[in-house]
Motif scaffolding. Structure first.
Motif, PDB file in Angstrom:
ATOM      1  N   UNK A   1       0.850  -1.191   0.000  1.00  0.00           N
ATOM      2  CA  UNK A   1       0.000   0.000   0.000  1.00  0.00           C
ATOM      3  C   UNK A   1       0.883   1.237   0.000  1.00  0.00           C
ATOM      4  N   UNK A   2       0.491   2.210  -0.823  1.00  0.00           N
ATOM      5  CA  UNK A   2       1.308   3.411  -1.013  1.00  0.00           C
ATOM      6  C   UNK A   2       0.790   4.582  -0.168  1.00  0.00           C
ATOM      7  N   UNK A   3       1.714   5.325   0.425  1.00  0.00           N
ATOM      8  CA  UNK A   3       1.372   6.464   1.277  1.00  0.00           C
ATOM      9  C   UNK A   3       1.616   7.767   0.531  1.00  0.00           C
ATOM     10  N   UNK A   4       0.656   8.680   0.630  1.00  0.00           N
ATOM     11  CA  UNK A   4       0.800  10.044   0.123  1.00  0.00           C
ATOM     12  C   UNK A   4       0.550  11.031   1.248  1.00  0.00           C
ATOM     13  N   UNK A   5       1.094  12.233   1.135  1.00  0.00           N
ATOM     14  CA  UNK A   5       1.020  13.204   2.221  1.00  0.00           C
ATOM     15  C   UNK A   5       0.751  14.604   1.677  1.00  0.00           C
ATOM     16  N   UNK A   6      -0.083  15.359   2.392  1.00  0.00           N
ATOM     17  CA  UNK A   6      -0.322  16.770   2.088  1.00  0.00           C
ATOM     18  C   UNK A   6      -0.354  17.552   3.394  1.00  0.00           C
TER      19      UNK A   6
END
Length: 250
Positions: free
Chosen positions: A183-188
């Motif tokens: 599972x891939x993590x993205x951040x804002x």
């Protein structure tokens, strides 16, 4: 993640599905070139309907898959290339020239990082708020968190954690199911909260949760985005492989 499995075992199994080869071919020291076959279980996030060519640099070697004609040329041209030096200007320029002949071009180029153990996020400068399943839908039209949640049906958003202060969301980390095991993590982080060291603790919290769920968390960013790379390292990630995708010329 099964007990006793290493991060690299899981990665090798996934890249074997993505590049139409075997885990042993991912782990050996040879460059490999395969005609593309859309195998069940491959990562499909933002993948074109037709894979003309994609390449991974892993374990110091090259994996390439794509259409038969370009794969044949790549094998002849880069068969003896040193994988760890492949993504340099000279090799990429040579590949770009060849791609133009078929109406294609270099597309995205990303480093990828993985994490294999929980780490302490430290004292949190915010209150965490978790989102799962249908809870995530409220962010579909929220442009503040387009990296955390992509709403791609090929890689559904599964879980996220927000940073809350006085009822306001300062940032969001989200995880998409790019494959069954990874599972891939993205951040804002919202503009007014940048510089407050919110991103790394958020990513760390989410990484720890994915590991608890038995998934291998991974993280990618632009090669030039050093701030994002620093966030990943601070959250307990380590470089694992790099990947290049091609696209049709516009």
């Amino acid at each position: 993640m099964k007990y006793g499995e290493s991060t690299f075992d899981i990665l090798a199994r996934q890249l074997a599905l993505d590049y139409n080869c075997t885990p042993a071919e991912v782990l050996d020291d040879e460059n490999h070139f395969f005609v593309y076959l859309p195998r069940d279980g491959r990562r499909t996030f933002r993948e074109a309907e037709e894979c003309f060519l994609k390449a991974a640099v892993v374990h110091g070697k090259l994996l390439m898959t794509g259409r038969e004609d370009i794969i044949s040329w790549c094998g002849e041209t880069f068969g003896d290339a040193e994988g760890q030096w492949f993504l340099n200007g000279r090799s990429l320029a040579r590949l770009q020239d060849k791609l133009r002949e078929s109406g294609h071009r270099l597309g995205s180029l990303h480093p990828y990082l993985t994490a294999e153990a929980p780490t302490d996020p430290g004292t949190l400068p915010f209150a965490p708020r978790w989102y799962r399943g249908e809870d995530i839908e409220v962010f579909r039209e929220d442009g503040r968190f387009h990296n955390a949640y992509t709403f791609d049906p090929k890689a559904p958003d599964m879980v996220g954690v927000g940073a809350v202060e006085d009822g306001a969301l300062l940032g969001m980390a989200g995880a998409s199911r790019d494959s069954e095991t990874m599972w891939q993590i993205g951040i804002d982080v919202v503009p007014e909260a940048r510089g407050r060291h919110i991103a790394a603790p958020l990513v760390c919290l989410l990484k720890n949760e994915l590991l608890r769920l038995g998934k291998l968390p991974f993280y990618s960013t632009a090669l030039s985005h050093t701030a994002s790379l620093r966030v990943a390292v601070a959250a307990g990630f380590r470089p694992a492989w790099s990947e290049l995708y091609t696209a049709k010329s516009e």
